[in-house]
Each structure stands twice: as C-alpha cells, then as structure tokens.
Write a protein that holds these residues in place. Sequence first.
Motif, PDB file in Angstrom:
ATOM      1  N   MET A   1      66.233  32.553   8.280  1.00 18.81           N
ATOM      2  CA  MET A   1      65.718  33.792   7.790  1.00 18.81           C
ATOM      3  C   MET A   1      66.643  34.628   7.312  1.00 18.81           C
ATOM      4  SD  MET A   1      62.844  36.427   9.263  1.00 18.81           S
ATOM      5  CE  MET A   1      64.024  37.795   9.938  1.00 18.81           C
ATOM      6  N   ASP A   2      67.391  34.462   6.253  1.00 16.20           N
ATOM      7  CA  ASP A   2      68.234  35.031   5.337  1.00 16.20           C
ATOM      8  C   ASP A   2      67.915  36.012   4.496  1.00 16.20           C
ATOM      9  OD1 ASP A   2      68.811  33.436   2.522  1.00 16.20           O
ATOM     10  OD2 ASP A   2      68.012  32.217   4.148  1.00 16.20           O
ATOM     11  N   TRP A   3      68.619  36.786   4.031  1.00 11.84           N
ATOM     12  CA  TRP A   3      68.238  37.864   2.758  1.00 11.84           C
ATOM     13  C   TRP A   3      67.872  37.335   1.790  1.00 11.84           C
ATOM     14  CZ3 TRP A   3      68.040  43.095   4.079  1.00 11.84           C
ATOM     15  CH2 TRP A   3      68.590  43.564   5.398  1.00 11.84           C
ATOM     16  N   GLN A   4      68.518  36.260   1.129  1.00 12.82           N
ATOM     17  CA  GLN A   4      68.190  35.861  -0.177  1.00 12.82           C
ATOM     18  C   GLN A   4      66.860  35.285  -0.090  1.00 12.82           C
ATOM     19  OE1 GLN A   4      71.425  33.208  -1.934  1.00 12.82           O
ATOM     20  NE2 GLN A   4      70.358  33.170  -4.015  1.00 12.82           N
ATOM     21  N   THR A   5      66.505  34.485   0.892  1.00 17.17           N
ATOM     22  CA  THR A   5      65.134  33.705   0.946  1.00 17.17           C
ATOM     23  C   THR A   5      63.945  34.674   1.000  1.00 17.17           C
ATOM     24  OG1 THR A   5      66.269  31.834   2.218  1.00 17.17           O
ATOM     25  CG2 THR A   5      63.599  32.046   2.267  1.00 17.17           C
ATOM     26  N   LEU A   6      64.165  35.948   1.815  1.00 12.20           N
ATOM     27  CA  LEU A   6      63.064  36.690   2.069  1.00 12.20           C
ATOM     28  C   LEU A   6      63.098  37.778   0.730  1.00 12.20           C
ATOM     29  CD1 LEU A   6      63.878  37.785   5.583  1.00 12.20           C
ATOM     30  CD2 LEU A   6      61.796  36.607   4.880  1.00 12.20           C
ATOM     31  N   GLN A   7      63.927  37.477  -0.147  1.00  8.51           N
ATOM     32  CA  GLN A   7      63.814  38.533  -1.214  1.00  8.51           C
ATOM     33  C   GLN A   7      62.806  38.038  -2.298  1.00  8.51           C
ATOM     34  OE1 GLN A   7      67.454  40.228  -3.099  1.00  8.51           O
ATOM     35  NE2 GLN A   7      68.456  39.789  -1.272  1.00  8.51           N
ATOM     36  N   LYS A   8      62.629  36.865  -1.984  1.00  9.38           N
ATOM     37  CA  LYS A   8      61.690  35.894  -3.180  1.00  9.38           C
ATOM     38  C   LYS A   8      60.231  36.067  -2.765  1.00  9.38           C
ATOM     39  CE  LYS A   8      65.027  32.039  -4.152  1.00  9.38           C
ATOM     40  NZ  LYS A   8      65.363  30.686  -3.954  1.00  9.38           N
ATOM     41  N   GLY A   9      59.995  36.019  -1.435  1.00 15.37           N
ATOM     42  CA  GLY A   9      58.616  36.402  -0.900  1.00 15.37           C
ATOM     43  C   GLY A   9      58.481  38.022  -0.963  1.00 15.37           C
ATOM     44  N   PHE A  10      59.364  38.724  -1.022  1.00 13.06           N
ATOM     45  CA  PHE A  10      59.263  40.204  -1.199  1.00 13.06           C
ATOM     46  C   PHE A  10      58.792  40.569  -2.422  1.00 13.06           C
ATOM     47  CE2 PHE A  10      61.558  44.594  -1.861  1.00 13.06           C
ATOM     48  CZ  PHE A  10      60.454  45.134  -1.441  1.00 13.06           C
ATOM     49  N   GLU A  11      59.377  39.876  -3.402  1.00 16.39           N
ATOM     50  CA  GLU A  11      58.957  40.039  -4.927  1.00 16.39           C
ATOM     51  C   GLU A  11      57.661  39.813  -5.033  1.00 16.39           C
ATOM     52  OE1 GLU A  11      60.432  38.649  -9.376  1.00 16.39           O
ATOM     53  OE2 GLU A  11      61.459  37.875  -7.756  1.00 16.39           O
ATOM     54  N   SER A  12      57.088  38.728  -4.512  1.00 12.27           N
ATOM     55  CA  SER A  12      55.670  38.308  -4.772  1.00 12.27           C
ATOM     56  C   SER A  12      54.657  39.300  -3.975  1.00 12.27           C
ATOM     57  CB  SER A  12      55.479  36.856  -4.177  1.00 12.27           C
ATOM     58  OG  SER A  12      56.210  35.848  -4.781  1.00 12.27           O
ATOM     59  N   TYR A  13      55.145  39.674  -2.913  1.00 11.05           N
ATOM     60  CA  TYR A  13      54.485  40.920  -2.234  1.00 11.05           C
ATOM     61  C   TYR A  13      54.124  41.949  -3.097  1.00 11.05           C
ATOM     62  CZ  TYR A  13      54.188  44.985   0.698  1.00 11.05           C
ATOM     63  OH  TYR A  13      53.953  46.100   1.330  1.00 11.05           O
ATOM     64  N   LEU A  14      55.353  42.369  -3.718  1.00 13.88           N
ATOM     65  CA  LEU A  14      55.562  43.706  -4.696  1.00 13.88           C
ATOM     66  C   LEU A  14      54.580  43.429  -5.897  1.00 13.88           C
ATOM     67  CD1 LEU A  14      58.767  44.604  -4.665  1.00 13.88           C
ATOM     68  CD2 LEU A  14      57.149  45.721  -3.540  1.00 13.88           C
ATOM     69  N   LYS A  15      54.429  42.337  -6.644  1.00 11.71           N
ATOM     70  CA  LYS A  15      53.668  42.114  -7.451  1.00 11.71           C
ATOM     71  C   LYS A  15      52.280  41.811  -7.075  1.00 11.71           C
ATOM     72  CE  LYS A  15      56.853  39.256 -10.352  1.00 11.71           C
ATOM     73  NZ  LYS A  15      57.177  38.037 -10.853  1.00 11.71           N
ATOM     74  N   LEU A  16      51.661  41.153  -6.098  1.00  8.33           N
ATOM     75  CA  LEU A  16      50.488  40.737  -5.763  1.00  8.33           C
ATOM     76  C   LEU A  16      49.823  41.768  -4.829  1.00  8.33           C
ATOM     77  CD1 LEU A  16      50.773  36.802  -5.135  1.00  8.33           C
ATOM     78  CD2 LEU A  16      50.148  38.097  -7.235  1.00  8.33           C
ATOM     79  N   TYR A  28      63.505  47.858  -6.721  1.00  9.31           N
ATOM     80  CA  TYR A  28      63.384  47.461  -5.428  1.00  9.31           C
ATOM     81  C   TYR A  28      64.304  46.482  -4.924  1.00  9.31           C
ATOM     82  CZ  TYR A  28      59.648  50.835  -4.014  1.00  9.31           C
ATOM     83  OH  TYR A  28      59.042  51.870  -3.974  1.00  9.31           O
ATOM     84  N   LYS A  29      64.038  45.277  -5.912  1.00  7.31           N
ATOM     85  CA  LYS A  29      65.033  44.049  -5.441  1.00  7.31           C
ATOM     86  C   LYS A  29      66.485  44.447  -5.596  1.00  7.31           C
ATOM     87  CE  LYS A  29      63.971  40.558  -8.010  1.00  7.31           C
ATOM     88  NZ  LYS A  29      63.665  39.547  -8.974  1.00  7.31           N
ATOM     89  N   ASN A  30      67.009  45.073  -6.469  1.00 10.71           N
ATOM     90  CA  ASN A  30      68.422  45.662  -6.626  1.00 10.71           C
ATOM     91  C   ASN A  30      68.814  46.212  -5.520  1.00 10.71           C
ATOM     92  OD1 ASN A  30      71.048  45.779  -8.416  1.00 10.71           O
ATOM     93  ND2 ASN A  30      70.224  47.917  -8.394  1.00 10.71           N
ATOM     94  N   ASP A  31      67.896  47.309  -5.043  1.00 10.73           N
ATOM     95  CA  ASP A  31      68.131  48.038  -3.617  1.00 10.73           C
ATOM     96  C   ASP A  31      68.497  47.092  -2.542  1.00 10.73           C
ATOM     97  OD1 ASP A  31      68.059  50.497  -5.106  1.00 10.73           O
ATOM     98  OD2 ASP A  31      66.081  50.686  -4.715  1.00 10.73           O
ATOM     99  N   ILE A  32      67.711  46.052  -2.455  1.00 11.90           N
ATOM    100  CA  ILE A  32      67.673  45.150  -1.090  1.00 11.90           C
ATOM    101  C   ILE A  32      68.740  44.266  -1.399  1.00 11.90           C
ATOM    102  CG2 ILE A  32      66.513  43.295  -0.013  1.00 11.90           C
ATOM    103  CD1 ILE A  32      65.369  46.166   0.156  1.00 11.90           C
ATOM    104  N   ARG A  33      69.326  44.025  -2.571  1.00 14.32           N
ATOM    105  CA  ARG A  33      70.485  43.082  -2.935  1.00 14.32           C
ATOM    106  C   ARG A  33      71.621  44.028  -2.355  1.00 14.32           C
ATOM    107  NH1 ARG A  33      68.199  40.847  -7.702  1.00 14.32           N
ATOM    108  NH2 ARG A  33      68.542  42.938  -9.035  1.00 14.32           N
ATOM    109  N   LYS A  34      71.749  45.382  -2.583  1.00 10.27           N
ATOM    110  CA  LYS A  34      72.945  46.213  -2.201  1.00 10.27           C
ATOM    111  C   LYS A  34      72.892  46.140  -0.725  1.00 10.27           C
ATOM    112  CE  LYS A  34      72.968  49.242  -6.383  1.00 10.27           C
ATOM    113  NZ  LYS A  34      72.760  50.386  -6.817  1.00 10.27           N
TER     114      LYS A  34
END
Length: 301
Positions: A1-16, A28-34
């Motif tokens: 459960m790494d950061w990069q993998t979860l960010q993809k699901g997070f993006e879908s959550y924000l959209k849908l 938000y994606k940029n903030d989580i990358r930081k």
Amino acid sequence: MDWQTLQKGFESYLKLERSLSQNTIAAYKNDIRKLSGFMAENYAGINPKKTDHEMLMEFVHLTAKSGQEAVSQARMISGIKAFFKYLLMENLRNDDPAELLETPKIARKLPDTLSEIEITAIFDSIDLSTPEGTRNRAMLETLYSCGLRVSELTGLQVSNIRDKLGFIRVIGKGDKERLVPVGGQALKYIAQYRDQIRIHKKIDSKSRDILFLNKNGKGISRISVFNIVKKSALKAEITKNISPHTFRHSFATHLVEHGADLRAVQEMLGHESITTTEIYTHLDRNYLRENILTYHPRNLG
C-alpha cells in the motif's frame, strides 16, 4: 500500500465521490505528492497506513515555516484530510490521523467590486458598431446579469439559453448544473450577437454549441475575456484592478444591497455553503447610511 498506488484511487474518489473541479483535484494531488516526498525523506518505509498525526503535524509545520501563505496551507490541509478520509472509506485505515489538523485562520478579504455607475460606464464604452464589440457587450452583460465564473461564461452553450423562460443553464464547478435567471438587457445583447453576428461565422466543429466565439470560430478563452474586461475598464477610465470575477462579485453585492435573500444569491452563484455567500453581506457604509437616513421613521419629516 504505497503512496503512489493510493494516489490513483484518491484521484478517482475526488472525481466520482466528491465531484471536485479539475483545478482542485490537481492541487490536492500535488499536496499529497509533497507529503509522500516528505515521508520518503524523513520516514522512509512508512506507508499511508502507518502515518500518524505527529508526522502530519511535522509536515504542516515545515510547510508553514517555508513561507507558504495561509490560504495555500488551508487548501493543503484540506487535501490531506480528504486523502485520509478516502483511506477510511476504502477500509485501508480504521482511524484518521488528519482529523485534528488545525487549519490556519484566514482573514476574510472583501472582494473588489464595481459600483452600478462603473458597470454602466464599462458597458457604454464598448463600440457596438463592430462584431467584436457586440460580442463583448453580450459577454459582459451576461457576466454581470448572472454572476458567472469566467469558465462558466466561456463554456456557455447556445442550447442552454432559455430566452422565453428568462433562464440559462450553467455547468459549474464539479460539473454541477444550475439554472440562473438572466435579465432582459443581457438577453437582448445575447440575441443580437447570436442572431446577427455568430450566425455568419464559420464555426469550428468542436465549438458548434459554444455561444461566445473568437475570430477563428472557436470558443473564446478565459485569457481573452480577461483582456476584454481590462481594455473595457481602461476605456471607461476606471482605474480599479478588475477581472471577469469582479463582475461576479459586483452582481452578488448589488443583489444583497437591494435586499435579495442570501439563500437565493447562494443558489445563483452556485456556492455549496452559505458561509461563502455571506461575504457579500458587506455593504458600503455610505449606502447603509443613506438608506437609514431616508427610511428610518425618526429621520422622516
């Protein structure tokens, strides 16, 4: 459960699930990358499931010390909170380490507005003898009549103008739709542009239903609207630093000044929270004083 993998699901959550705008999602994606970069540098091997409140606090404090403005800090914390709420929803955590993160207090800055006289001066400065002038008058009348965001104006479709009903259908933030009343003056200039100017243009296939077009028959850009507003204000000899959003602020302020219900203004602006709309309850002191002196029974006679 790494950061990069979860960010993809997070993006879908924000959209849908959240229906947030593309700009907010990108922020938000940029903030989580930081945040993930901070974790990799300071807590190597700690994944989102093991991240605790103290680690998040350290990241927030470090960001604040770097000189980031309070508004940006508040948005960043909102992004972090949204991320860990997503993990809770997905049952990837059973607690929320971001729940107690405190958002910095932001001074409520009153938006710049134009007076009704200044609005009229800008409209009157536009040369209606040219096709561009007719279009520009229709655009600015629509901005002020409906309190649109500039993106809503540039995306306005011909098929969404309800002339007879006096409404326009607007696609706002997060693709949310709303019906907004449109005044007679705006409808008049929209009709002039649509039926006398636009009808004769060679329109790009992707812009066939877009109302306001540039000289190449494509949808007009936000930058072009910004420049048109600037030039019109300069021609009207208005020195305030204004933008298309100033018309939205002026629309709301003038409605409230004339007694419009705040909930109605909220609906027309497309605000999710009434708190956002409440900033328009600021009224010019001279306006208030004039009304009190005019209408208060102890000042009559």
